[in-house]
Write a protein that holds these residues in place. Structure first.
Motif, short mmCIF file in Angstrom:
data_model
loop_
_atom_site.label_atom_id
_atom_site.label_comp_id
_atom_site.label_asym_id
_atom_site.label_seq_id
_atom_site.Cartn_x
_atom_site.Cartn_y
_atom_site.Cartn_z
N LYS A 202 70.73 36.65 34.84
CA LYS A 202 70.83 35.19 34.94
C LYS A 202 70.55 34.48 33.63
N ARG A 203 69.63 35.00 32.84
CA ARG A 203 69.25 34.31 31.61
C ARG A 203 68.95 35.35 30.54
N LEU A 204 69.42 35.08 29.31
CA LEU A 204 69.19 35.96 28.17
C LEU A 204 68.53 35.16 27.06
N ASP A 205 67.27 35.50 26.76
CA ASP A 205 66.49 34.77 25.75
C ASP A 205 66.58 35.53 24.43
N LEU A 206 67.26 34.95 23.45
CA LEU A 206 67.49 35.60 22.15
C LEU A 206 66.74 34.92 21.01
N ARG A 207 65.76 34.10 21.32
CA ARG A 207 65.08 33.35 20.26
C ARG A 207 64.32 34.24 19.27
N LYS A 208 63.95 35.45 19.69
CA LYS A 208 63.23 36.35 18.78
C LYS A 208 64.10 37.52 18.32
N TRP A 209 65.36 37.49 18.65
CA TRP A 209 66.21 38.62 18.31
C TRP A 209 66.46 38.71 16.81
N GLU A 210 66.75 37.59 16.16
CA GLU A 210 67.05 37.62 14.73
C GLU A 210 65.82 37.95 13.88
N THR A 211 64.64 37.52 14.32
CA THR A 211 63.43 37.69 13.49
C THR A 211 62.63 38.93 13.85
N LYS A 212 62.58 39.27 15.14
CA LYS A 212 61.73 40.39 15.56
C LYS A 212 62.48 41.47 16.33
N GLY A 213 63.76 41.29 16.51
CA GLY A 213 64.53 42.28 17.25
C GLY A 213 64.17 42.35 18.71
N LEU A 214 63.68 41.24 19.28
CA LEU A 214 63.27 41.20 20.68
C LEU A 214 64.14 40.23 21.47
N ALA A 215 64.51 40.65 22.67
CA ALA A 215 65.24 39.79 23.59
C ALA A 215 64.67 40.01 24.99
N PHE A 216 64.79 38.99 25.82
CA PHE A 216 64.29 39.08 27.20
C PHE A 216 65.40 38.65 28.15
N ALA A 217 65.56 39.45 29.20
CA ALA A 217 66.62 39.17 30.17
C ALA A 217 66.00 38.96 31.55
N ASP A 218 66.28 37.83 32.14
CA ASP A 218 65.85 37.55 33.52
C ASP A 218 66.97 37.96 34.47
N TYR A 219 66.62 38.60 35.57
CA TYR A 219 67.63 39.06 36.51
C TYR A 219 67.18 38.78 37.95
N SER A 220 68.18 38.71 38.83
CA SER A 220 67.91 38.48 40.25
C SER A 220 69.16 38.89 41.02
N GLY A 221 68.95 39.75 42.03
CA GLY A 221 70.10 40.21 42.81
C GLY A 221 69.83 41.54 43.45
N SER A 222 70.82 42.41 43.45
CA SER A 222 70.69 43.72 44.10
C SER A 222 69.63 44.60 43.45
N ALA A 223 69.33 44.36 42.17
CA ALA A 223 68.32 45.15 41.45
C ALA A 223 66.92 44.58 41.63
N GLY A 224 66.81 43.53 42.46
CA GLY A 224 65.53 42.86 42.60
C GLY A 224 65.48 41.67 41.67
N SER A 225 64.31 41.24 41.31
CA SER A 225 64.19 40.13 40.38
C SER A 225 63.05 40.41 39.40
N GLY A 226 63.18 39.84 38.22
CA GLY A 226 62.14 40.03 37.21
C GLY A 226 62.68 39.74 35.83
N ARG A 227 61.93 40.23 34.84
CA ARG A 227 62.31 40.05 33.44
C ARG A 227 62.16 41.38 32.72
N VAL A 228 63.13 41.73 31.90
CA VAL A 228 63.06 42.96 31.12
C VAL A 228 63.06 42.62 29.64
N ARG A 229 62.47 43.51 28.88
CA ARG A 229 62.34 43.34 27.43
C ARG A 229 63.31 44.29 26.75
#
Length: 279
Positions: A202-229
Motif C-alpha cells: 500500500k505504501r512505499l517510504d523511500l525518504r532514507k533510500w538515497e542517504t542510508k539505503g533504507l526503505a519501508f513498505a506497508d502492506y495489507s491483504g492476503s499476506a496480513g498487514s504490517g511494515r517491512v524494512r
C-alpha cells in the motif's frame, strides 16, 4: 516464485565483514576481561605481596640475620607470614590465587641464610624466584598496588557485557547470512521468507533510500498487514561494479508498485537561490 523476472539480493560482504569484526572484537575483549577477573588480577596481587615479603625479609636479615646462625634464621623465617594486607583492610583470600593464600609463610629462598649471604641483592633473588614459582610464572614487576575485590568484580561485569555483545553479533551474523530480499514478477520476498504480493503493498517510504539505503513498505491483504524494512546496504548493496543489486531490486519493485510512494521532492536550483520574500 516466478523465476522469469527474479532479482535476489543476498547479504553484502560489507555487512558480513562488519559483523565478523564486531564478533572478533567483543570476543577478544570478553576473553581478556574473563582472564583478568578469573585469575589475572589475583596472580598480580600474589606478585605484589610476595615481592613485598622479599623486601621485608631483606631488611630483617640485614638487621638481625648476621647475629643468628643459619638454623636460627631458618627457624625465625619459617614463622614469618606473607602479609596480605592492603590499606588496613585486612586479608582477603578471594583476591588471591588458590596457591597463595593468607597464612602463607615466607617462601624457601627467604629461609636460607647462606643463600641470602651469597646473593645479597634481594632484587636478584626475587627475579630468580618469580621465574620458577609457581607453575604459572609470576611477572617480576608487580602492579603499583594490589587490586581490590571491587576491581575484580568490575572485570566480571565488563566480561558479561562483552560476551553478551559478542553473542548478539553472532546472532545477527548467523541470522542474516542465510537470508535474502527477492522480487519477481508477482511479489516481494523479505528476509525470513515472507511473501508479500505486489497487490498487498500500500505504501512505499523511500525518504532514507538515497542517504542510508533504507526503505519501508506497508502492506495489507492476503499476506496480513504490517511494515517491512528493505535494507539495501545489508542485502544486495550499491556497488556499481556489481550492477548495484539493491538499486535494481528497488527499480523492479517500483515498476510493479501501484500504491503510495513517499520520498523527498527534489528542490530546484531556483528555489534554493531565490532570496526569501522575493517573487
Amino acid at each position: 516464485m516466478n523465476d522469469s523476472e527474479k532479482i535476489v539480493c543476498k547479504p553484502t560482504p560489507w555487512f558480513l565483514l562488519r559483523a565478523l569484526v564486531m564478533l572478533a572484537m567483543f570476543g577478544v575483549f570478553a576473553v581478556l576481561f574473563y582472564r583478568d577477573g578469573n585469575i589475572g588480577y589475583r596472580r598480580q596481587n600474589a606478585t605484589y605481596y610476595l615481592r613485598e615479603a622479599f623486601i621485608k625479609a631483606d631488611q630483617e636479615f640485614k638487621a638481625k640475620g648476621e647475629s643468628l646462625t643459619p638454623a636460627d634464621w631458618r627457624k625465625y623465617a619459617e614463622q614469618q607470614p606473607v602479609e596480605f594486607i592492603w590499606k588496613g583492610k585486612g586479608q582477603d583470600g578471594s583476591v588471591l590465587p588458590p596457591e597463595v593464600q593468607p597464612g602463607m609463610k615466607w617462601p624457601e629462598p627467604l629461609r636460607d641464610a647462606e643463600a641470602m649471604k651469597a646473593n645479597p641483592q634481594w632484587q636478584r633473588r626475587w627475579e630468580e624466584f618469580s621465574a620458577k614459582w609457581p607453575a604459572w610464572k609470576m611477572d617480576s614487576i608487580p602492579p603499583h598496588e594490589p587490586f581490590e575485590a571491587g576491581k575484580i568484580r568490575e572485570q566480571w561485569i565488563v566480561f558479561g557485557i562483552c560476551a553478551a555483545l559478542a553473542a548478539l553479533a553472532a546472532y545477527f551474523l548467523l541470522r542474516t547470512i542465510g537470508r535474502s530480499i527477492v522480487v519477481d514478477g508477482e511479489a516481494l520476498y523479505v528476509p525470513g521468507g515472507k511473501r508479500i504480493p505486489f497487490a498487498d503493498l500500500k505504501r512505499l517510504d523511500l525518504r532514507k533510500w538515497e542517504t542510508k539505503g533504507l526503505a519501508f513498505a506497508d502492506y495489507s491483504g492476503s499476506a496480513g498487514s504490517g511494515r517491512v524494512r528493505i535494507d539495501g546496504l545489508t542485502y544486495g548493496g550499491f556497488k556499481k561494479e556489481q550492477g548495484e543489486p539493491a538499486e535494481q531490486l528497488m527499480k523492479h519493485l517500483r515498476a510493479r508498485f501501484s500504491g503510495e510512494v513517499i520520498e523527498y521532492a527534489p528542490v530546484s536550483s531556483g528555489e534554493v537561490d531565490s532570496p526569501a520574500g522575493t517573487d
